[in-house]
Motif scaffolding. Structure first.
Motif, PDB file in Angstrom:
ATOM      1  N   THR A  88       0.754  -1.236  -0.065  1.00  0.00           N
ATOM      2  CA  THR A  88      -0.138   0.082  -0.278  1.00  0.00           C
ATOM      3  C   THR A  88       0.932   1.246  -0.153  1.00  0.00           C
ATOM      4  OG1 THR A  88      -0.101  -0.055   2.386  1.00  0.00           O
ATOM      5  CG2 THR A  88      -1.969  -1.071   1.271  1.00  0.00           C
ATOM      6  N   ASN A  89       2.199   0.980   0.322  1.00  0.00           N
ATOM      7  CA  ASN A  89       3.020   2.288   0.216  1.00  0.00           C
ATOM      8  C   ASN A  89       3.705   2.743  -0.964  1.00  0.00           C
ATOM      9  OD1 ASN A  89       2.760   2.721   2.944  1.00  0.00           O
ATOM     10  ND2 ASN A  89       4.227   1.369   3.448  1.00  0.00           N
ATOM     11  N   TYR A  90       3.448   1.676  -1.825  1.00  0.00           N
ATOM     12  CA  TYR A  90       3.998   1.775  -3.409  1.00  0.00           C
ATOM     13  C   TYR A  90       3.038   2.269  -4.384  1.00  0.00           C
ATOM     14  CZ  TYR A  90       6.164   0.570  -7.815  1.00  0.00           C
ATOM     15  OH  TYR A  90       6.685   0.489  -8.870  1.00  0.00           O
ATOM     16  N   TYR A  91       3.197   3.399  -5.057  1.00  0.00           N
ATOM     17  CA  TYR A  91       2.373   3.986  -6.011  1.00  0.00           C
ATOM     18  C   TYR A  91       2.843   3.508  -7.573  1.00  0.00           C
ATOM     19  CZ  TYR A  91      -0.039   7.297  -9.166  1.00  0.00           C
ATOM     20  OH  TYR A  91      -0.705   7.677 -10.067  1.00  0.00           O
ATOM     21  N   THR A  92       1.784   3.185  -8.307  1.00  0.00           N
ATOM     22  CA  THR A  92       2.271   3.018  -9.819  1.00  0.00           C
ATOM     23  C   THR A  92       0.976   3.304 -10.387  1.00  0.00           C
ATOM     24  OG1 THR A  92       2.790   1.135 -11.054  1.00  0.00           O
ATOM     25  CG2 THR A  92       1.701   0.370  -9.191  1.00  0.00           C
ATOM     26  N   HIS A  93       1.262   3.569 -11.724  1.00  0.00           N
ATOM     27  CA  HIS A  93       0.230   3.685 -12.478  1.00  0.00           C
ATOM     28  C   HIS A  93      -0.456   2.677 -13.253  1.00  0.00           C
ATOM     29  CE1 HIS A  93       0.467   8.146 -12.917  1.00  0.00           C
ATOM     30  NE2 HIS A  93       1.659   7.895 -12.563  1.00  0.00           N
ATOM     31  N   ASN A  94       0.410   1.476 -12.890  1.00  0.00           N
ATOM     32  CA  ASN A  94       0.071   0.107 -13.583  1.00  0.00           C
ATOM     33  C   ASN A  94      -0.696  -0.807 -12.727  1.00  0.00           C
ATOM     34  OD1 ASN A  94       1.753   1.091 -15.818  1.00  0.00           O
ATOM     35  ND2 ASN A  94       3.435   0.835 -14.781  1.00  0.00           N
ATOM     36  N   LYS A  95      -1.544  -0.442 -11.640  1.00  0.00           N
ATOM     37  CA  LYS A  95      -2.297  -1.532 -11.063  1.00  0.00           C
ATOM     38  C   LYS A  95      -3.218  -2.378 -11.763  1.00  0.00           C
ATOM     39  CE  LYS A  95      -1.447  -0.012  -6.597  1.00  0.00           C
ATOM     40  NZ  LYS A  95      -1.147  -0.736  -5.550  1.00  0.00           N
ATOM     41  N   GLN A  96      -3.735  -1.920 -12.782  1.00  0.00           N
ATOM     42  CA  GLN A  96      -4.669  -2.444 -13.535  1.00  0.00           C
ATOM     43  C   GLN A  96      -4.033  -3.335 -14.573  1.00  0.00           C
ATOM     44  OE1 GLN A  96      -6.938   0.370 -15.453  1.00  0.00           O
ATOM     45  NE2 GLN A  96      -8.803   0.203 -14.179  1.00  0.00           N
ATOM     46  N   ILE A  97      -2.906  -3.006 -14.974  1.00  0.00           N
ATOM     47  CA  ILE A  97      -1.994  -3.709 -16.111  1.00  0.00           C
ATOM     48  C   ILE A  97      -1.374  -5.202 -15.092  1.00  0.00           C
ATOM     49  CG2 ILE A  97       0.019  -3.986 -17.240  1.00  0.00           C
ATOM     50  CD1 ILE A  97      -0.443  -1.101 -18.157  1.00  0.00           C
ATOM     51  N   ILE A  98      -0.817  -4.518 -13.878  1.00  0.00           N
ATOM     52  CA  ILE A  98      -0.456  -5.783 -13.008  1.00  0.00           C
ATOM     53  C   ILE A  98      -1.482  -6.857 -12.587  1.00  0.00           C
ATOM     54  CG2 ILE A  98       0.625  -6.102 -10.752  1.00  0.00           C
ATOM     55  CD1 ILE A  98       1.827  -3.192 -10.974  1.00  0.00           C
ATOM     56  N   ASN A  99      -2.565  -6.152 -12.547  1.00  0.00           N
ATOM     57  CA  ASN A  99      -3.798  -7.170 -12.333  1.00  0.00           C
ATOM     58  C   ASN A  99      -3.919  -8.248 -13.345  1.00  0.00           C
ATOM     59  OD1 ASN A  99      -4.899  -7.053  -9.783  1.00  0.00           O
ATOM     60  ND2 ASN A  99      -5.494  -5.084 -10.343  1.00  0.00           N
ATOM     61  N   VAL A 100      -3.801  -7.795 -14.662  1.00  0.00           N
ATOM     62  CA  VAL A 100      -4.008  -8.563 -15.815  1.00  0.00           C
ATOM     63  C   VAL A 100      -2.881  -9.665 -15.920  1.00  0.00           C
ATOM     64  CG1 VAL A 100      -3.805  -8.442 -18.417  1.00  0.00           C
ATOM     65  CG2 VAL A 100      -5.259  -6.874 -17.336  1.00  0.00           C
ATOM     66  N   ILE A 101      -1.638  -8.959 -15.506  1.00  0.00           N
ATOM     67  CA  ILE A 101      -0.255  -9.966 -15.581  1.00  0.00           C
ATOM     68  C   ILE A 101      -0.914 -10.987 -14.768  1.00  0.00           C
ATOM     69  CG2 ILE A 101       2.012 -10.071 -15.186  1.00  0.00           C
ATOM     70  CD1 ILE A 101       1.995  -7.235 -16.277  1.00  0.00           C
ATOM     71  N   LEU A 102      -1.210 -10.814 -13.647  1.00  0.00           N
ATOM     72  CA  LEU A 102      -1.367 -11.806 -12.489  1.00  0.00           C
ATOM     73  C   LEU A 102      -2.244 -12.759 -12.715  1.00  0.00           C
ATOM     74  CD1 LEU A 102      -0.910 -12.711  -9.647  1.00  0.00           C
ATOM     75  CD2 LEU A 102      -2.505 -11.134  -8.505  1.00  0.00           C
ATOM     76  N   ARG A 103      -3.342 -12.281 -13.243  1.00  0.00           N
ATOM     77  CA  ARG A 103      -4.524 -13.150 -13.869  1.00  0.00           C
ATOM     78  C   ARG A 103      -4.087 -14.153 -14.730  1.00  0.00           C
ATOM     79  NH1 ARG A 103      -7.800  -9.030 -13.801  1.00  0.00           N
ATOM     80  NH2 ARG A 103      -7.715  -8.632 -16.150  1.00  0.00           N
ATOM     81  N   GLU A 104      -3.442 -13.589 -15.713  1.00  0.00           N
ATOM     82  CA  GLU A 104      -2.944 -14.435 -17.073  1.00  0.00           C
ATOM     83  C   GLU A 104      -1.736 -15.464 -16.472  1.00  0.00           C
ATOM     84  OE1 GLU A 104      -0.506 -13.163 -20.838  1.00  0.00           O
ATOM     85  OE2 GLU A 104      -2.354 -12.399 -20.747  1.00  0.00           O
ATOM     86  N   PHE A 105      -1.062 -14.977 -15.482  1.00  0.00           N
ATOM     87  CA  PHE A 105       0.074 -15.966 -15.393  1.00  0.00           C
ATOM     88  C   PHE A 105      -0.349 -17.123 -14.280  1.00  0.00           C
ATOM     89  CE2 PHE A 105       2.703 -13.304 -17.780  1.00  0.00           C
ATOM     90  CZ  PHE A 105       3.817 -14.114 -18.201  1.00  0.00           C
ATOM     91  N   SER A 106      -1.280 -16.878 -13.358  1.00  0.00           N
ATOM     92  CA  SER A 106      -1.916 -17.553 -12.493  1.00  0.00           C
ATOM     93  C   SER A 106      -2.688 -18.618 -13.487  1.00  0.00           C
ATOM     94  CB  SER A 106      -2.875 -16.940 -11.533  1.00  0.00           C
ATOM     95  OG  SER A 106      -2.290 -16.053 -10.983  1.00  0.00           O
ATOM     96  N   GLU A 107      -3.179 -18.365 -14.670  1.00  0.00           N
ATOM     97  CA  GLU A 107      -3.880 -19.288 -15.222  1.00  0.00           C
ATOM     98  C   GLU A 107      -2.943 -19.983 -16.001  1.00  0.00           C
ATOM     99  OE1 GLU A 107      -6.989 -19.273 -19.148  1.00  0.00           O
ATOM    100  OE2 GLU A 107      -6.949 -17.647 -17.857  1.00  0.00           O
ATOM    101  N   ILE A 108      -1.827 -19.422 -16.417  1.00  0.00           N
ATOM    102  CA  ILE A 108      -0.889 -20.326 -17.288  1.00  0.00           C
ATOM    103  C   ILE A 108      -0.190 -21.071 -16.240  1.00  0.00           C
ATOM    104  CG2 ILE A 108       1.676 -20.209 -18.285  1.00  0.00           C
ATOM    105  CD1 ILE A 108       0.727 -17.332 -19.206  1.00  0.00           C
ATOM    106  N   LYS A 109       0.105 -20.813 -15.109  1.00  0.00           N
ATOM    107  CA  LYS A 109       0.816 -21.707 -14.019  1.00  0.00           C
ATOM    108  C   LYS A 109      -0.214 -22.824 -13.678  1.00  0.00           C
ATOM    109  CE  LYS A 109       2.746 -21.883  -9.440  1.00  0.00           C
ATOM    110  NZ  LYS A 109       3.176 -21.018  -8.191  1.00  0.00           N
ATOM    111  N   ASP A 110      -1.555 -22.578 -13.590  1.00  0.00           N
ATOM    112  CA  ASP A 110      -2.518 -23.898 -13.192  1.00  0.00           C
ATOM    113  C   ASP A 110      -2.459 -24.539 -14.468  1.00  0.00           C
ATOM    114  OD1 ASP A 110      -3.141 -22.605 -10.675  1.00  0.00           O
ATOM    115  OD2 ASP A 110      -5.154 -21.536 -11.395  1.00  0.00           O
ATOM    116  N   PHE A 111      -2.536 -23.910 -15.566  1.00  0.00           N
ATOM    117  CA  PHE A 111      -2.670 -25.115 -16.580  1.00  0.00           C
ATOM    118  C   PHE A 111      -1.489 -25.961 -16.828  1.00  0.00           C
ATOM    119  CE2 PHE A 111      -2.053 -26.216 -21.422  1.00  0.00           C
ATOM    120  CZ  PHE A 111      -3.544 -26.552 -21.533  1.00  0.00           C
TER     121      PHE A 111
END
Length: 90
Positions: A22-45
Motif C-alpha cells: 500500500t506504500n507503493y504508487y504505480t500507474h500500472n495497477k490494472q496492468i499488474i492485475n492482468v499480468i497476475l490473472r494471466e500468469f496464474s492461469e498459465i501456471k495452473d494449466f
C-alpha cells in the motif's frame, strides 16, 4: 522448462508483492492485475497439463505483452515488465 517455471513464479510473486504494498504508487495497477490473472492461469494449466498455455491463439503471444506495450507506464514496474517479456521470448 525449469527456467520457464521459475520466471512464471517470479512474475506471480512480483505482481502479488506490488499489489499488496500500500506504500507503493504505480500507474500500472490494472496492468499488474492482468499480468497476475494471466500468469496464474498459465501456471495452473501447466501444473495440470505440463504444457504452457498461450492465451492468444491467433498470434500465439501472451495477452499481457500487448497490454504492457499499449498501456504501461515504463517509469514504474520495469523489472516486472522485463520478466514478462523474457517469458514471452522463451
Amino acid at each position: 522448462m525449469k527456467i520457464i517455471e521459475e520466471i512464471m513464479n517470479e512474475i506471480i510473486y512480483e505482481c502479488e508483492k506490488l499489489l499488496k504494498n500500500t506504500n507503493y504508487y504505480t500507474h500500472n495497477k490494472q496492468i499488474i492485475n492482468v499480468i497476475l490473472r494471466e500468469f496464474s492461469e498459465i501456471k495452473d494449466f501447466y501444473a495440470i497439463n505440463n504444457k504452457i498455455l498461450l492465451l492468444s491463439n491467433k498470434t500465439w503471444k501472451l495477452s499481457s505483452i500487448r497490454v504492457i506495450i499499449d498501456s504501461a507506464d515504463y517509469s514504474y514496474d520495469s523489472l516486472l515488465f522485463d520478466k514478462v517479456r523474457k517469458f514471452e521470448r522463451l
